[in-house]
Design a protein around this motif. Structure first.
Motif, PDB file in Angstrom:
ATOM      1  N   ILE A 224       2.844  15.797   8.677  1.00 28.43           N
ATOM      2  CA  ILE A 224       3.005  15.408  10.082  1.00 28.43           C
ATOM      3  C   ILE A 224       3.330  13.932  10.182  1.00 28.43           C
ATOM      4  N   THR A 225       2.586  13.111   9.449  1.00 32.94           N
ATOM      5  CA  THR A 225       2.818  11.663   9.463  1.00 32.94           C
ATOM      6  C   THR A 225       4.225  11.336   8.990  1.00 32.94           C
ATOM      7  N   HIS A 226       4.655  12.012   7.931  1.00 33.57           N
ATOM      8  CA  HIS A 226       6.001  11.810   7.385  1.00 33.57           C
ATOM      9  C   HIS A 226       7.056  12.147   8.432  1.00 33.57           C
ATOM     10  N   PHE A 227       6.896  13.255   9.109  1.00 35.44           N
ATOM     11  CA  PHE A 227       7.835  13.717  10.134  1.00 35.44           C
ATOM     12  C   PHE A 227       7.915  12.707  11.275  1.00 35.44           C
ATOM     13  N   ILE A 228       6.762  12.271  11.773  1.00 33.85           N
ATOM     14  CA  ILE A 228       6.702  11.321  12.888  1.00 33.85           C
ATOM     15  C   ILE A 228       7.295   9.971  12.488  1.00 33.85           C
ATOM     16  N   ASP A 229       6.933   9.490  11.295  1.00 32.06           N
ATOM     17  CA  ASP A 229       7.441   8.199  10.826  1.00 32.06           C
ATOM     18  C   ASP A 229       8.957   8.211  10.683  1.00 32.06           C
ATOM     19  N   ASP A 230       9.494   9.302  10.150  1.00 33.35           N
ATOM     20  CA  ASP A 230      10.941   9.386   9.949  1.00 33.35           C
ATOM     21  C   ASP A 230      11.689   9.344  11.279  1.00 33.35           C
ATOM     22  N   ILE A 231      11.218  10.098  12.254  1.00 29.24           N
ATOM     23  CA  ILE A 231      11.901  10.118  13.554  1.00 29.24           C
ATOM     24  C   ILE A 231      11.748   8.773  14.259  1.00 29.24           C
ATOM     25  N   THR A 232      10.567   8.171  14.132  1.00 27.97           N
ATOM     26  CA  THR A 232      10.355   6.844  14.722  1.00 27.97           C
ATOM     27  C   THR A 232      11.328   5.837  14.118  1.00 27.97           C
ATOM     28  N   GLU A 233      11.513   5.905  12.799  1.00 27.81           N
ATOM     29  CA  GLU A 233      12.415   4.977  12.123  1.00 27.81           C
ATOM     30  C   GLU A 233      13.874   5.211  12.518  1.00 27.81           C
ATOM     31  N   ILE A 234      14.235   6.463  12.778  1.00 24.36           N
ATOM     32  CA  ILE A 234      15.588   6.760  13.254  1.00 24.36           C
ATOM     33  C   ILE A 234      15.813   6.082  14.603  1.00 24.36           C
ATOM     34  N   VAL A 235      14.844   6.219  15.495  1.00 25.52           N
ATOM     35  CA  VAL A 235      14.957   5.611  16.830  1.00 25.52           C
ATOM     36  C   VAL A 235      15.057   4.092  16.717  1.00 25.52           C
ATOM     37  N   GLU A 236      14.194   3.496  15.899  1.00 25.56           N
ATOM     38  CA  GLU A 236      14.191   2.037  15.758  1.00 25.56           C
ATOM     39  C   GLU A 236      15.512   1.538  15.166  1.00 25.56           C
ATOM     40  N   SER A 237      15.999   2.234  14.154  1.00 27.55           N
ATOM     41  CA  SER A 237      17.228   1.821  13.483  1.00 27.55           C
ATOM     42  C   SER A 237      18.447   1.956  14.381  1.00 27.55           C
ATOM     43  N   GLU A 238      18.561   3.100  15.043  1.00 28.54           N
ATOM     44  CA  GLU A 238      19.731   3.364  15.871  1.00 28.54           C
ATOM     45  C   GLU A 238      19.743   2.554  17.167  1.00 28.54           C
ATOM     46  N   MET A 239      18.567   2.339  17.747  1.00 30.78           N
ATOM     47  CA  MET A 239      18.482   1.617  19.029  1.00 30.78           C
ATOM     48  C   MET A 239      18.204   0.131  18.833  1.00 30.78           C
ATOM     49  N   ASN A 240      18.021  -0.271  17.567  1.00 29.79           N
ATOM     50  CA  ASN A 240      17.768  -1.677  17.243  1.00 29.79           C
ATOM     51  C   ASN A 240      16.557  -2.228  18.004  1.00 29.79           C
ATOM     52  N   ILE A 241      15.459  -1.504  17.939  1.00 27.55           N
ATOM     53  CA  ILE A 241      14.221  -1.922  18.597  1.00 27.55           C
ATOM     54  C   ILE A 241      13.054  -1.769  17.634  1.00 27.55           C
ATOM     55  N   ILE A 242      11.951  -2.420  17.947  1.00 25.26           N
ATOM     56  CA  ILE A 242      10.703  -2.234  17.208  1.00 25.26           C
ATOM     57  C   ILE A 242       9.709  -1.595  18.167  1.00 25.26           C
ATOM     58  N   ILE A 243       9.201  -0.447  17.807  1.00 25.31           N
ATOM     59  CA  ILE A 243       8.292   0.299  18.676  1.00 25.31           C
ATOM     60  C   ILE A 243       6.857  -0.102  18.382  1.00 25.31           C
ATOM     61  N   ASP A 244       6.142  -0.456  19.406  1.00 31.76           N
ATOM     62  CA  ASP A 244       4.728  -0.822  19.281  1.00 31.76           C
ATOM     63  C   ASP A 244       3.911   0.447  19.064  1.00 31.76           C
ATOM     64  N   ARG A 245       3.346   0.591  17.874  1.00 38.44           N
ATOM     65  CA  ARG A 245       2.566   1.801  17.547  1.00 38.44           C
ATOM     66  C   ARG A 245       1.277   1.899  18.362  1.00 38.44           C
ATOM     67  N   ASN A 246       0.854   0.811  18.980  1.00 42.33           N
ATOM     68  CA  ASN A 246      -0.364   0.832  19.790  1.00 42.33           C
ATOM     69  C   ASN A 246      -0.082   1.066  21.264  1.00 42.33           C
ATOM     70  N   ASP A 247       1.191   1.169  21.603  1.00 43.20           N
ATOM     71  CA  ASP A 247       1.571   1.341  23.003  1.00 43.20           C
ATOM     72  C   ASP A 247       1.295   2.769  23.470  1.00 43.20           C
ATOM     73  N   PHE A 248       0.942   2.903  24.742  1.00 45.13           N
ATOM     74  CA  PHE A 248       0.636   4.217  25.313  1.00 45.13           C
ATOM     75  C   PHE A 248       1.842   5.156  25.232  1.00 45.13           C
ATOM     76  N   ASN A 249       3.046   4.620  25.458  1.00 48.26           N
ATOM     77  CA  ASN A 249       4.252   5.445  25.397  1.00 48.26           C
ATOM     78  C   ASN A 249       4.459   6.028  24.002  1.00 48.26           C
ATOM     79  N   TYR A 250       4.102   5.252  22.971  1.00 47.27           N
ATOM     80  CA  TYR A 250       4.239   5.765  21.605  1.00 47.27           C
ATOM     81  C   TYR A 250       3.239   6.882  21.352  1.00 47.27           C
TER      82      TYR A 250
END
Length: 204
Positions: free
Chosen positions: A100-126
């Motif tokens: 599960i962690t692997h799946f979530i991390d991979d998709i998160t990294e796709i979003v960060e890479s493609e959208m050129n953003i850093i996602i706050d892992r402590n944020d409510f939206n995350y």
């Protein structure tokens, strides 16, 4: 309530869960006595993603009313449901957690890479994003089911936010490779909404 939840969900709930649920219910009762009603911003998402846990939450507040003659607000249905959801996730065995962690991390990294953003892992939206991905895994055999209204909405959003298209296409290919099933436009719509929140948060 714990015994009911354990039987209904088919999980063994720890002693820690007993205490956390007691604390939550006590706090909710004190709020009612003081005339305070605290809303749960995740109610709609929990309702859509965790039907069994929401039914358990409804049963729980009815049970509390019968036993204690105290009527908790409807927002506590999702509040109690969330406790059971978290408990279920805590009882997942190590290997499943890793997957599960692997799946979530991979998709998160796709979003960060493609959208050129850093996602706050402590944020409510995350946290909401992670909850959705966990449910997506839970119902992976039904990812190609669609609702016509949501398909129409997806097409509109897809046209409205062209900058998200490449990201969504990469996520779709990743899910196809990992789960061997192509996610429906309805499933992708929810991901678009989450990603758009991240972008808004990043000022894009």
């Amino acid at each position: 309530m714990v015994e009911k939840g354990s039987d209904y969900l088919g999980v063994n709930l720890s002693r820690t869960f007993w205490f956390s649920l007691c604390d939550h219910i006590n706090f909710a009762i004190e709020n009612v006595k003081n005339g305070l009603v605290i809303s749960n911003p995740m109610t709609n998402e929990i309702k859509h993603l965790y039907e069994k846990e929401m039914l358990l939450g409804k049963w729980a507040i009815n049970h509390i009313e019968k036993r204690l003659s105290i009527q908790l607000p409807l927002s506590e249905v999702s509040g109690i449901a969330l406790h059971f959801i978290n408990a279920e996730q805590m009882t997942t065995i190590g290997t499943q957690k890793d997957e599960i962690t692997h799946f979530i991390d991979d998709i998160t990294e796709i979003v960060e890479s493609e959208m050129n953003i850093i996602i706050d892992r402590n944020d409510f939206n995350y946290s909401r994003f992670v909850t959705h991905l966990k449910y997506l895994l839970k119902r992976s055999t039904r990812l190609n089911e669609t609702n016509s209204e949501n398909v129409k909405l997806y097409d509109e959003v897809y046209e409205k936010f062209p900058e998200l298209r490449k990201t969504i296409e990469k996520i779709k290919l990743y899910i196809l490779a990992e789960l061997n099933i192509e996610p429906s436009k309805e499933e992708l719509l929810y991901l678009v909404i989450h990603i758009n929140r991240f972008c808004t948060r990043a000022g894009l």
